[in-house]
Design a protein around this motif. Structure first.
Motif, PDB file in Angstrom:
ATOM      1  N   GLN A   1     -18.047  -7.183  19.872  1.00 40.80           N
ATOM      2  CA  GLN A   1     -16.468  -6.806  19.937  1.00 40.80           C
ATOM      3  C   GLN A   1     -15.594  -7.653  19.001  1.00 40.80           C
ATOM      4  O   GLN A   1     -14.767  -7.037  18.515  1.00 40.80           O
ATOM      5  CB  GLN A   1     -16.020  -7.151  21.329  1.00 40.80           C
TER       6      GLN A   1
ATOM      7  N   LYS B   1     -16.855 -10.885   8.878  1.00 43.05           N
ATOM      8  CA  LYS B   1     -17.192  -9.501   8.508  1.00 43.05           C
ATOM      9  C   LYS B   1     -17.286  -9.468   6.592  1.00 43.05           C
ATOM     10  O   LYS B   1     -16.456 -10.067   6.070  1.00 43.05           O
ATOM     11  CB  LYS B   1     -16.235  -8.493   8.848  1.00 43.05           C
TER      12      LYS B   1
ATOM     13  N   ASP C   1     -15.326  -5.983  15.685  1.00 44.57           N
ATOM     14  CA  ASP C   1     -14.490  -4.774  15.645  1.00 44.57           C
ATOM     15  C   ASP C   1     -15.340  -3.408  14.918  1.00 44.57           C
ATOM     16  O   ASP C   1     -14.510  -3.119  14.034  1.00 44.57           O
ATOM     17  CB  ASP C   1     -13.386  -5.329  15.013  1.00 44.57           C
TER      18      ASP C   1
ATOM     19  N   THR D   1     -13.192 -14.081  12.458  1.00 38.22           N
ATOM     20  CA  THR D   1     -12.475 -14.080  13.921  1.00 38.22           C
ATOM     21  C   THR D   1     -13.085 -15.341  14.693  1.00 38.22           C
ATOM     22  O   THR D   1     -14.477 -15.072  14.690  1.00 38.22           O
ATOM     23  CB  THR D   1     -12.751 -12.733  14.406  1.00 38.22           C
TER      24      THR D   1
END
Length: 98
Positions: free
Chosen positions: A60, A98, A63, A39
């Protein structure tokens, strides 16, 4: 007169090429990134990066993941925008993997 002007221009060009910089830093949270899910968001600063206007929140962006890596950098496009605005607007890019 022309030689002096050419010499000054050559020195200014060399200095502008040698004194530029891009920066990059990486933070590892938990065990680090387990996959390739990324992201990316821009961070917005003004006045040569002294005053943040809009900064991304890496937690944030992760996630809810507990293991991820955060890579913040000034890319070529970020540096170009900073140069075009004479440092008044100085963005950076944050990528969470991630």
């Amino acid at each position: 007169m022309i030689n002096k002007t050419m010499k000054t221009m050559a020195i200014m060009f060399a200095a502008s090429m040698l004194l530029t910089s891009c920066y990059s830093y990486t933070s590892v949270v938990g065990a680090g990134a387990k996959g390739a899910n990324e992201t990316t968001k821009w961070n917005h600063y003004v006045l040569w990066g002294l005053a943040p206007v809009g900064v991304s929140d890496s937690k944030q962006m992760a996630d809810g993941a507990t293991d991820y890596s955060v890579h913040t950098r000034q890319s070529f496009v970020n540096g170009l925008l900073s140069g075009l605005t004479f440092g008044i607007y100085t963005p950076t890019t944050t990528t969470v993997t991630k």
